[in-house]
Enzyme design. Structure first.
Site, PDB file in Angstrom:
ATOM      1  N   ASP A 291       0.055  -7.277  -4.906  1.00 27.03           N
ATOM      2  CA  ASP A 291      -1.001  -7.223  -4.220  1.00 27.03           C
ATOM      3  C   ASP A 291      -1.097  -8.259  -3.137  1.00 27.03           C
ATOM      4  O   ASP A 291      -0.720  -9.280  -3.121  1.00 27.03           O
ATOM      5  CB  ASP A 291      -2.342  -7.888  -5.301  1.00 27.03           C
ATOM      6  CG  ASP A 291      -3.528  -7.518  -4.857  1.00 27.03           C
ATOM      7  OD1 ASP A 291      -3.809  -7.534  -3.688  1.00 27.03           O
ATOM      8  OD2 ASP A 291      -4.451  -7.407  -5.653  1.00 27.03           O
TER       9      ASP A 291
ATOM     10  N   ILE B  30      -6.134  10.457   9.609  1.00 25.40           N
ATOM     11  CA  ILE B  30      -4.657  11.193   9.422  1.00 25.40           C
ATOM     12  C   ILE B  30      -4.641  12.234   8.500  1.00 25.40           C
ATOM     13  O   ILE B  30      -5.473  12.351   7.424  1.00 25.40           O
ATOM     14  CB  ILE B  30      -3.618  10.175   8.901  1.00 25.40           C
ATOM     15  CG1 ILE B  30      -3.714   8.793   9.824  1.00 25.40           C
ATOM     16  CG2 ILE B  30      -2.304  10.523   8.589  1.00 25.40           C
ATOM     17  CD1 ILE B  30      -2.936   9.066  11.172  1.00 25.40           C
TER      18      ILE B  30
ATOM     19  N   GLY C  42       0.746  -1.250  -0.031  1.00 31.27           N
ATOM     20  CA  GLY C  42      -0.140  -0.019   0.032  1.00 31.27           C
ATOM     21  C   GLY C  42       0.719   1.178  -0.175  1.00 31.27           C
ATOM     22  O   GLY C  42       0.591   2.268   0.438  1.00 31.27           O
TER      23      GLY C  42
ATOM     24  N   TYR D 290     -14.878  -2.146   7.587  1.00 24.72           N
ATOM     25  CA  TYR D 290     -13.623  -1.632   7.942  1.00 24.72           C
ATOM     26  C   TYR D 290     -13.423  -1.982   9.357  1.00 24.72           C
ATOM     27  O   TYR D 290     -12.217  -2.568   9.691  1.00 24.72           O
ATOM     28  CB  TYR D 290     -13.511  -0.169   7.587  1.00 24.72           C
ATOM     29  CG  TYR D 290     -12.049   0.288   7.809  1.00 24.72           C
ATOM     30  CD1 TYR D 290     -11.008  -0.213   7.239  1.00 24.72           C
ATOM     31  CD2 TYR D 290     -11.946   1.389   8.856  1.00 24.72           C
ATOM     32  CE1 TYR D 290      -9.789   0.421   7.525  1.00 24.72           C
ATOM     33  CE2 TYR D 290     -10.911   1.843   8.992  1.00 24.72           C
ATOM     34  CZ  TYR D 290      -9.531   1.748   8.450  1.00 24.72           C
ATOM     35  OH  TYR D 290      -8.458   1.960   8.604  1.00 24.72           O
TER      36      TYR D 290
ATOM     37  N   LYS E  97     -10.605  -4.715  11.185  1.00 25.20           N
ATOM     38  CA  LYS E  97      -9.395  -4.168  11.722  1.00 25.20           C
ATOM     39  C   LYS E  97      -9.503  -4.775  13.053  1.00 25.20           C
ATOM     40  O   LYS E  97      -8.359  -5.172  13.674  1.00 25.20           O
ATOM     41  CB  LYS E  97      -9.685  -2.720  11.912  1.00 25.20           C
ATOM     42  CG  LYS E  97      -9.258  -1.995  10.681  1.00 25.20           C
ATOM     43  CD  LYS E  97      -7.818  -2.329  10.192  1.00 25.20           C
ATOM     44  CE  LYS E  97      -7.127  -1.775   9.176  1.00 25.20           C
ATOM     45  NZ  LYS E  97      -5.827  -2.121   8.502  1.00 25.20           N
TER      46      LYS E  97
ATOM     47  N   GLY F 226      -0.450   4.660  -1.196  1.00 27.00           N
ATOM     48  CA  GLY F 226      -1.340   5.461  -0.557  1.00 27.00           C
ATOM     49  C   GLY F 226      -1.134   6.807   0.305  1.00 27.00           C
ATOM     50  O   GLY F 226       0.024   7.137   0.396  1.00 27.00           O
ATOM     51  N   GLN F 227      -2.032   7.096   1.258  1.00 28.27           N
ATOM     52  CA  GLN F 227      -1.967   8.290   1.873  1.00 28.27           C
ATOM     53  C   GLN F 227      -0.665   8.259   2.895  1.00 28.27           C
ATOM     54  O   GLN F 227       0.374   9.069   2.823  1.00 28.27           O
ATOM     55  CB  GLN F 227      -3.065   8.902   2.650  1.00 28.27           C
ATOM     56  CG  GLN F 227      -3.031  10.278   3.428  1.00 28.27           C
ATOM     57  CD  GLN F 227      -4.068  10.415   4.383  1.00 28.27           C
ATOM     58  OE1 GLN F 227      -4.554   9.270   4.836  1.00 28.27           O
ATOM     59  NE2 GLN F 227      -4.074  11.549   4.935  1.00 28.27           N
TER      60      GLN F 227
HETATM   61  N1  SER Z   1      -9.185   7.468   8.300  1.00 23.95           N
HETATM   62  C1  SER Z   1      -9.718   6.264   8.628  1.00 23.95           C
HETATM   63  C2  SER Z   1     -11.086   6.165   8.020  1.00 23.95           C
HETATM   64  O1  SER Z   1     -11.850   7.222   7.804  1.00 23.95           O
HETATM   65  C3  SER Z   1     -10.081   5.737   9.928  1.00 23.95           C
HETATM   66  O2  SER Z   1      -9.047   4.953  10.441  1.00 23.95           O
HETATM   67  O3  SER Z   1     -11.718   5.366   7.642  1.00 23.95           O
END
Ligand code: SER
Length: 330
Positions: free
Chosen positions: A57, A177, A12, A147, A151, A15-16
């Protein structure tokens, strides 16, 4: 004797967080020792040219293994993930990438006897029934998003692999973040980044959560510091493994708008909550991160004022240069 961290793979990496973390790790561990992996999005020129890059991947274990062997990888930082808002649009994909991808990574660590796997978790693990202010490390975890479900599963898997196989697996629960380099994608906390871009670009922003929505947030330099500090912590000092709360600041959308207005007085925000409001409402407002502070010395540096000054300065300079939104691959 503790195994050493010498060759790191970052999944990843486009990504950000991955994009900035990879560059920092390359500065610290040597460019050729940090292999960036991506799945779909083209890496920036800087990411591609500053060290090795591979298309791999996390849901393809054979490819992952090939890359590990090719470079003699000993540590995997598993940043590949589908975030909360995208995850609600495609829950099956979120499970596949976030859980199957992590199991593949942990299995590689077991088979190849890697030094460490670090996989971030999130404030999304929390949900109904947990205290929302100063949310403790140990509390009921009843997330409402896929999500969050993935997690929580990831945290349990990391802890399981530590206990059952002696794999060194670690993770920390990132809050929202905020960063000026790579835009976030598909998260509920994305408004806290978008607001800065729109303040610079249009002096207006329509926020997708209500003004009084308060969430824990962190600026990217602290996020990178937290990740590297946890990665480098002595395993023997850790009582927790896959699930550290890490706090930095906590503010409402309205307070964020007010912090920006101090620099751009004409900035105006309206609020049009969408499906992400419900997700935000299910998450903590602030976190008790005393375990991270005690076990590996976590200490954030940025508050909302310092972050806002830095964000507006960086984005302002890019806007003036006609490059506010960095083009992918450039
Ligand atoms: N930044 C994430 C989200 O908004 C939270 O961990 O899904």
């Amino acid at each position: 004797m503790a195994k050493k961290i010498q060759k790191i793979m970052v999944t990843g990496s486009v990504g950000q967080i991955g994009s900035e973390l990879t560059l920092d790790l390359r500065r610290k561990y040597g460019a050729e020792n940090v292999v960036a992996c991506g799945r779909k999005t083209a890496p920036s020129k800087e990411l591609k040219e500053s060290g090795p890059f591979e298309w791999a991947d996390v849901t393809d274990p054979e490819k992952m293994k090939d890359v590990c062997k090719k470079y003699g990888i000993d540590t995997i930082i598993n940043m590949a993930a589908i975030l909360s808002a995208t995850g609600e649009k495609n829950p099956q994909l979120a499970w596949h990438v976030n859980v199957t991808g992590l199991i593949n990574t942990l299995e590689l660590a077991r088979e190849l006897e890697l030094t460490q796997v670090l996989c971030p978790s999130s404030i999304a693990v929390f949900g109904a029934g947990c205290p929302q202010v100063d949310t403790p490390q140990e509390t009921v975890l009843r997330p409402t998003t896929m999500y969050g479900v993935s997690k929580v599963t990831g945290e349990l898997l990391c802890d399981y692999y530590v206990r059952r196989y002696g794999v060194d697996a670690r993770g920390l629960r990132y809050p929202g973040i905020i960063s000026a380099e790579t835009l976030p994608g598909g998260g509920t906390t994305d408004y806290a980044v978008e607001i800065y871009y729109k303040a610079i670009e249009e002096k207006r922003y329509t926020c997708f959560v209500k003004e009084d929505t308060r969430l824990p947030m962190m600026y990217m330099p602290d996020c990178i510091q937290a990740t590297i500090d946890l990665m480098e912590a002595d395993f023997d000092t850790l009582e927790h493994h896959g699930d550290f709360n890490v706090g930095a600041m906590s503010f409402s959308a309205g307070e964020l708008a007010a912090a920006i207005k101090k620099h751009i007085p004409e900035f105006a925000v309206d609020y049009e909550p969408d499906f992400r409001q419900k997700i935000a409402d299910s998450w903590p407002q602030s976190l008790d991160d005393s375990a991270a502070r005690k076990e590996w010395g976590w200490k954030p540096s940025y508050d909302i004022a310092a972050m806002t000054e830095d964000m507006l300065k960086k984005l302002g300079q890019r806007h003036a240069a006609g490059n506010l939104y960095k083009q992918p691959g450039s």
